[in-house]
Design a protein around this motif. Structure first.
Motif, PDB file in Angstrom:
ATOM      1  N   THR A   1       0.682  -1.248  -0.081  1.00  0.00           N
ATOM      2  CA  THR A   1      -0.076  -0.051  -0.133  1.00  0.00           C
ATOM      3  C   THR A   1       0.804   1.377  -0.092  1.00  0.00           C
ATOM      4  OG1 THR A   1      -1.901  -1.213   1.035  1.00  0.00           O
ATOM      5  CG2 THR A   1      -1.817   1.066   1.307  1.00  0.00           C
TER       6      THR A   1
ATOM      7  N   ALA B   1      -8.025   1.268  -0.001  1.00  0.00           N
ATOM      8  CA  ALA B   1      -8.256   1.317   1.224  1.00  0.00           C
ATOM      9  C   ALA B   1      -8.707   0.039   1.957  1.00  0.00           C
ATOM     10  CB  ALA B   1      -9.167   2.331   1.547  1.00  0.00           C
ATOM     11  N   GLU B   2      -9.490  -0.632   1.198  1.00  0.00           N
ATOM     12  CA  GLU B   2     -10.233  -1.881   1.440  1.00  0.00           C
ATOM     13  C   GLU B   2      -9.070  -3.045   1.260  1.00  0.00           C
ATOM     14  OE1 GLU B   2     -13.711  -2.206  -0.951  1.00  0.00           O
ATOM     15  OE2 GLU B   2     -14.634  -0.895   0.410  1.00  0.00           O
TER      16      GLU B   2
ATOM     17  N   HIS C   1      -6.426  -2.351   4.102  1.00  0.00           N
ATOM     18  CA  HIS C   1      -7.127  -2.750   5.398  1.00  0.00           C
ATOM     19  C   HIS C   1      -6.938  -4.284   5.568  1.00  0.00           C
ATOM     20  CE1 HIS C   1      -9.903  -2.792   8.933  1.00  0.00           C
ATOM     21  NE2 HIS C   1      -8.942  -1.769   9.296  1.00  0.00           N
TER      22      HIS C   1
ATOM     23  N   GLY D   1      -3.952  -5.380   6.689  1.00  0.00           N
ATOM     24  CA  GLY D   1      -3.424  -4.498   7.679  1.00  0.00           C
ATOM     25  C   GLY D   1      -2.328  -3.536   7.381  1.00  0.00           C
TER      26      GLY D   1
ATOM     27  N   LEU E   1      -2.990  -0.218   6.970  1.00  0.00           N
ATOM     28  CA  LEU E   1      -3.366   1.199   6.852  1.00  0.00           C
ATOM     29  C   LEU E   1      -3.725   1.442   8.442  1.00  0.00           C
ATOM     30  CD1 LEU E   1      -6.007   2.423   4.487  1.00  0.00           C
ATOM     31  CD2 LEU E   1      -3.659   2.905   4.877  1.00  0.00           C
TER      32      LEU E   1
ATOM     33  N   SER F   1      -5.992   3.197   9.866  1.00  0.00           N
ATOM     34  CA  SER F   1      -7.290   3.115  10.275  1.00  0.00           C
ATOM     35  C   SER F   1      -8.155   2.889   9.185  1.00  0.00           C
ATOM     36  CB  SER F   1      -7.822   4.365  10.838  1.00  0.00           C
ATOM     37  OG  SER F   1      -9.225   4.644  10.874  1.00  0.00           O
ATOM     38  N   ASP F   2      -9.126   1.658   9.520  1.00  0.00           N
ATOM     39  CA  ASP F   2     -10.317   1.536   8.664  1.00  0.00           C
ATOM     40  C   ASP F   2     -11.216   2.896   8.151  1.00  0.00           C
ATOM     41  OD1 ASP F   2     -11.590   1.588  10.983  1.00  0.00           O
ATOM     42  OD2 ASP F   2     -12.946  -0.142  10.509  1.00  0.00           O
TER      43      ASP F   2
ATOM     44  N   LYS G   1     -11.585   3.869   4.595  1.00  0.00           N
ATOM     45  CA  LYS G   1     -12.648   3.273   3.725  1.00  0.00           C
ATOM     46  C   LYS G   1     -13.897   4.309   3.596  1.00  0.00           C
ATOM     47  CE  LYS G   1     -12.844  -0.631   5.786  1.00  0.00           C
ATOM     48  NZ  LYS G   1     -12.942  -2.063   5.954  1.00  0.00           N
TER      49      LYS G   1
ATOM     50  N   GLY H   1       0.410   0.933  10.726  1.00  0.00           N
ATOM     51  CA  GLY H   1      -0.263  -0.466   9.970  1.00  0.00           C
ATOM     52  C   GLY H   1       0.665  -1.145   9.371  1.00  0.00           C
TER      53      GLY H   1
ATOM     54  N   GLY I   1      -3.909  -7.665  12.330  1.00  0.00           N
ATOM     55  CA  GLY I   1      -5.213  -7.242  12.082  1.00  0.00           C
ATOM     56  C   GLY I   1      -5.542  -6.818  13.557  1.00  0.00           C
ATOM     57  N   LYS I   2      -6.597  -6.086  13.448  1.00  0.00           N
ATOM     58  CA  LYS I   2      -6.825  -5.341  14.759  1.00  0.00           C
ATOM     59  C   LYS I   2      -7.961  -6.366  15.538  1.00  0.00           C
ATOM     60  CE  LYS I   2      -6.691  -0.750  15.630  1.00  0.00           C
ATOM     61  NZ  LYS I   2      -7.172   0.614  15.436  1.00  0.00           N
TER      62      LYS I   2
END
Lengths: 215, 215, 215, 215
Positions: C93, C150-151, C154, C157, C159, C161-162, C165, C208, C214-215
């Motif tokens: 990313t 973004a998707e 995410h 993992g 980024l 923050s989600d 999106k 990220g 992953g969160k």
DNA sequence: GATGAATGAGGATTCATTCAT
DNA sequence: AATGAATGAATCCTCATTCAT
């Protein structure tokens, strides 16, 4: 004719708005009549009225509006006069016609009012509103007036034909021709309008008038 | 086909120059009549004539010239017809007038020729050459014709007044009015031209034609 | 000479219509961008395009139309490029963003395309059609593209923050700021756009990319 | 009454000069914002301010001057508020940002002040003095404020990246985007500004504020 | 000869600015 | 000071005319 004066008169330094409006209308009439609507330049109108171009737009919304106002402005007075003439009770028809034609000759043909007629003739077909207005306010009323005269005349046996009641246009036609001739051909071959109208009267009266006018 | 002159090769696909000229003149007449000289667009003339704008300039030097040619082009034929009618020796005046008016009604009022008259009326004052031409070729001749009729009629006692010899305009005036009315007011209040002209005849004849008052 | 008819592919003496159109659009863009829609003079556009005033009207119906075409004209290409970048499957990313920002910097900020953006910003509120068009063709698509990125990011993992999106605008905002700053303040205080965008990337990626958890 | 200063005579019927100035400035802001500088009509400004057109020239030397005064007039207050917020010593950064964004949202986006920003954006490039003024009085100070916050936050480990110290623009960019979106696209696709700014905060804070990431 | 794209002069209209009241 | 009528420079747009193809 009396119109109530608005605005507390006193000495007006600046031209009264109404005066300006008049000046523009008059200038416009002469310019539109000379050039036709399309070719008329508002610059020329302004020059002639002694104002700046932009000033026209303080009084009229655009060229079309000015044109319409010009025609509307120069319309009513004459018919009033004629109405008065016709109202005279006991005038012989021949004299009545003479007076009517004379009013037309002096109050229309010899004034700027003939320009309005010409303007309606030349531009009317492209200004339906103006044509309708003119028909309603001038033509219809004028023909009505003539019809009145014709009916009375016929009742007295003073007219050549009762056809005129149905077609008062016939009385008006030579007047129209005069206006047109004046604008188109008078420099080439002047038209003796007085003579024409006198002759017209004779034809209209024909043998209706008791006396014989043999020659 | 009249002239296998120019493009004799292959099919006569390309229009003869004279045909083009005619097409432009006709298109021009309708466009000028509809919009007036100034507002008329040569683009529209070209479209209507089915040619390109530039082509107009191969046949006419400019817009003014086109206008003049249009008027000149559409003028002569009718007067010839009338001349023929008038030449009939022994027709009673009333019938003669009837024939003349009828020719006018069908050959002018009901054709594009009325457009020419209107064009001369509306634009003539700005085209002195056209006004002079029209006066010379149409007005003078037409009035001459009428005067002829009037003289003969008067000699036979078939006219209400000998004034008409001096003012043949009086005979013509209602015809003029018809053309104008047709252009301006016919949609507002149609004019019964036939009736008008019949009435006009009666007025003109007046008590003059005693022999034929039956009709 | 003069046999090579109707625009083959040969040597065209006269500019091809499409070239002219382009020339006008480009000239228009620079003039409109410099002065704004109202203050822009079509005279200047014509001068800059090397044509006569009237010629503009052969290609565009009026000033508004020209303005709209300018915006429509300069729109699609870049998004295509970005689409291609985003389509690259396995780019991290951070690198992907770097490429996107770089495309924006070189293909928008350093070209006349930034003028279009500025034009939409400054005039869009008075041209609802243009605003709608631009939103549909550029904004919506651009935000869609970012959301895609973004998707994927995410999911991996990569980024911070989600939220991105939901608000891809956040990715775009500094680009917009760059365009505006460039137009308004760069002479007063130049902006290190590369630095800004690098910093932006770091903030977006946040922790990220390091932890990949992953969160 | 606050100031029995100037025209203490009679009733305070005539507006104080300063009131008039304000009225003109406010009217001007709304008219300029709605139409842009060029298209804005001083007639409309006068109408909206309830004064005569000429009166504007008693307070401002010309249209340019009025424009500049409008921008200068509507500038200072907000920054003072923000200064106060930032001065609060012990607020966690996230809360501080929340407060700042909230002030912006309610005191700018929901008031006429957003119009000023838009005016600077849309017209600034043609008013270098205004651009410079705005940069000096608003942009520089605003960025300075943010930098202050960023430095403090970073010192406490409450920010995702120390890049923000170098590019406080990144904090401001979404606010700018909100203003622009509001003017151009909100009718097409409304923007949830609160959501956007909340997300922005999260991104900015990133993993920096571990204490408060409770989702 | 035809074409129609290109030209540019010309005119209606707007509006910032002035100034007499 | 305030007014708003008047001004006229400025600009969009049209269309007769030209000319390269």
């Amino acid at each position: 004719m009396a119109r109530p004066r608005t605005s507390g008169s006193k000495k007006a330094r600046r031209a009264e708005p109404e005066e300006r409006r008049q000046a523009i209308l008059e200038a416009g009439l002469s310019v539109f009549a000379a050039s036709g609507f399309e070719a008329a330049k508002l610059d020329d109108v302004a020059d002639k009225a002694g104002i700046a171009k932009g000033t026209i737009y303080l009084y009229f919304s655009d060229k079309h509006d000015l044109f319409e106002q010009i025609v509307r402005h120069a319309v009513t007075p004459v018919l009033g006069q004629l109405q008065n003439v016709v109202a005279l009770p006991d005038l012989p028809t021949e004299d009545l016609l003479a007076r009517i034609f004379e009013v037309f000759r002096t109050e229309v043909l010899q004034t700027d009012r003939k320009l309005v007629i010409r303007l309606v003739l030349t531009e009317g077909s492209r200004f339906p509103k103006i044509a309708a207005f003119y028909h309603r306010e001038v033509i219809a009323k004028g023909l009505g007036l003539i019809r009145q005269v014709a009916e009375r005349a016929h009742a007295r046996g003073e007219l050549a034909s009762d056809e005129i009641k149905k077609f008062p246009h016939l009385v008006f036609a030579p007047l129209l021709l005069s206006v047109i001739w004046d604008g188109l051909f008078s420099r080439i071959e002047p038209l003796d309008v007085e003579g024409l109208l006198a002759a017209h009267r004779k034809v209209l009266i024909g043998s209706g008038s008791r006396r014989r006018t043999g020659k």
